[in-house]
Design a protein around this motif. Structure first.
Motif, short mmCIF file in Angstrom:
data_model
loop_
_atom_site.label_atom_id
_atom_site.label_comp_id
_atom_site.label_asym_id
_atom_site.label_seq_id
_atom_site.Cartn_x
_atom_site.Cartn_y
_atom_site.Cartn_z
N ASN A 1 0.83 -1.21 0.00
CA ASN A 1 0.00 0.00 0.00
C ASN A 1 0.87 1.26 0.00
N SER A 2 1.94 1.25 0.76
CA SER A 2 2.87 2.39 0.80
C SER A 2 3.58 2.56 -0.54
N ALA A 3 3.95 1.45 -1.16
CA ALA A 3 4.61 1.52 -2.46
C ALA A 3 3.68 2.11 -3.51
N GLU A 4 2.42 1.71 -3.46
CA GLU A 4 1.44 2.25 -4.40
C GLU A 4 1.29 3.76 -4.20
N ALA A 5 1.14 4.18 -2.96
CA ALA A 5 1.00 5.61 -2.67
C ALA A 5 2.28 6.36 -3.02
N GLY A 6 3.42 5.77 -2.71
CA GLY A 6 4.70 6.41 -2.97
C GLY A 6 5.01 6.54 -4.45
N ALA A 7 4.62 5.54 -5.24
CA ALA A 7 4.89 5.58 -6.68
C ALA A 7 4.21 6.77 -7.33
N GLU B 1 5.84 4.91 -16.54
CA GLU B 1 6.85 4.44 -15.58
C GLU B 1 6.21 4.06 -14.25
N ILE B 2 5.13 4.74 -13.88
CA ILE B 2 4.46 4.49 -12.61
C ILE B 2 3.59 3.24 -12.66
N ASN B 3 2.88 3.02 -13.76
CA ASN B 3 1.93 1.91 -13.85
C ASN B 3 2.53 0.55 -13.53
N PRO B 4 3.71 0.20 -14.05
CA PRO B 4 4.28 -1.11 -13.68
C PRO B 4 4.62 -1.21 -12.19
N LEU B 5 5.05 -0.10 -11.59
CA LEU B 5 5.37 -0.13 -10.15
C LEU B 5 4.11 -0.38 -9.33
N ILE B 6 3.05 0.30 -9.69
CA ILE B 6 1.77 0.12 -8.99
C ILE B 6 1.24 -1.29 -9.23
N ALA B 7 1.38 -1.78 -10.45
CA ALA B 7 0.93 -3.14 -10.76
C ALA B 7 1.67 -4.18 -9.92
N ALA C 1 -3.59 -5.77 -16.97
CA ALA C 1 -3.82 -4.70 -17.95
C ALA C 1 -2.74 -3.62 -17.92
N SER C 2 -1.76 -3.76 -17.07
CA SER C 2 -0.73 -2.73 -16.86
C SER C 2 0.38 -2.80 -17.90
N GLY C 3 1.37 -1.98 -17.68
CA GLY C 3 2.54 -1.96 -18.56
C GLY C 3 3.62 -2.94 -18.17
#
Length: 180
Positions: A16-22, A31-37, A95-97
């Motif tokens: 959850n922190s990684a998603e918010a931080g990304a 660049e953000i979408n794969p991190l959130i995925a 569906a992400s990158g």
């Protein structure tokens, strides 16, 4: 239970922190979408472990920063809702990158093949243990996602893999057949 429960929720908290931080990194959306995925995949993976072991569990999908946040958001949700969140997270990862599969240098990172494989396993589990009324639909979804995972990766013929390598624990992270 005393050992695994807090560790699994620490992993969920980190996801959850990684998603918010990304989102706050100032990177482009591609660049953000794969991190959130990747974060959502990890969260889904842990929730899948939790819901199969304990059924209804606390479902936390955002970063909790205060004691009041923790108190307000840590109550047990019905397992059906937990499965819905798992499916949502994994479908977003699919569906992400993310790349279809990771190169050897990034082994252990999430790929679309891994997200598809886990989503297929979730649907298989739902078909057999959770949702008997929708068994046929869940089995069809499982087949769709598992087939997609299989088609994203080139596998070696079973006859070409030394039998002892299949069960050799020392080769579990170097096995060419690894999905995640």
């Amino acid at each position: 239970v005393a050992r695994f429960w807090p560790i699994w929720f620490q992993v969920i908290s980190a996801a959850n922190s990684a998603e918010a931080g990304a989102k706050s990194l100032g990177l482009s959306e591609s660049e953000i979408n794969p991190l959130i995925a990747e974060a959502k995949f990890v969260r889904a993976l842990i929730y899948f472990q939790l819901v199969r072991k304990w059924g209804d569990v606390p479902l936390v999908t955002k970063q909790l920063n205060t004691t009041d946040d923790i108190i307000a958001n840590t109550f047990r949700e019905k397992k059906e809702k937990v499965y819905e969140q798992i499916i949502t997270d994994l479908k977003e990862a699919v569906a992400s990158g993310l790349p279809n599969h990771q190169p050897v240098t990034d082994k252990g990172r999430v790929s679309k093949a891994a997200a598809n494989a886990l989503l297929g396993q979730v649907y298989l589990t739902m078909a057999t243990t959770l949702d008997q009324a929708n068994r046929a639909s869940n089995l069809a979804s499982a087949k769709t996602y598992l087939t997609a995972a299989y088609n994203m990766k080139t596998f070696t013929a079973l006859k070409d893999i030394p039998y002892t390598d299949v069960f050799d624990v020392t080769k579990k992270s170097t096995n060419a057949e690894i999905i995640f």
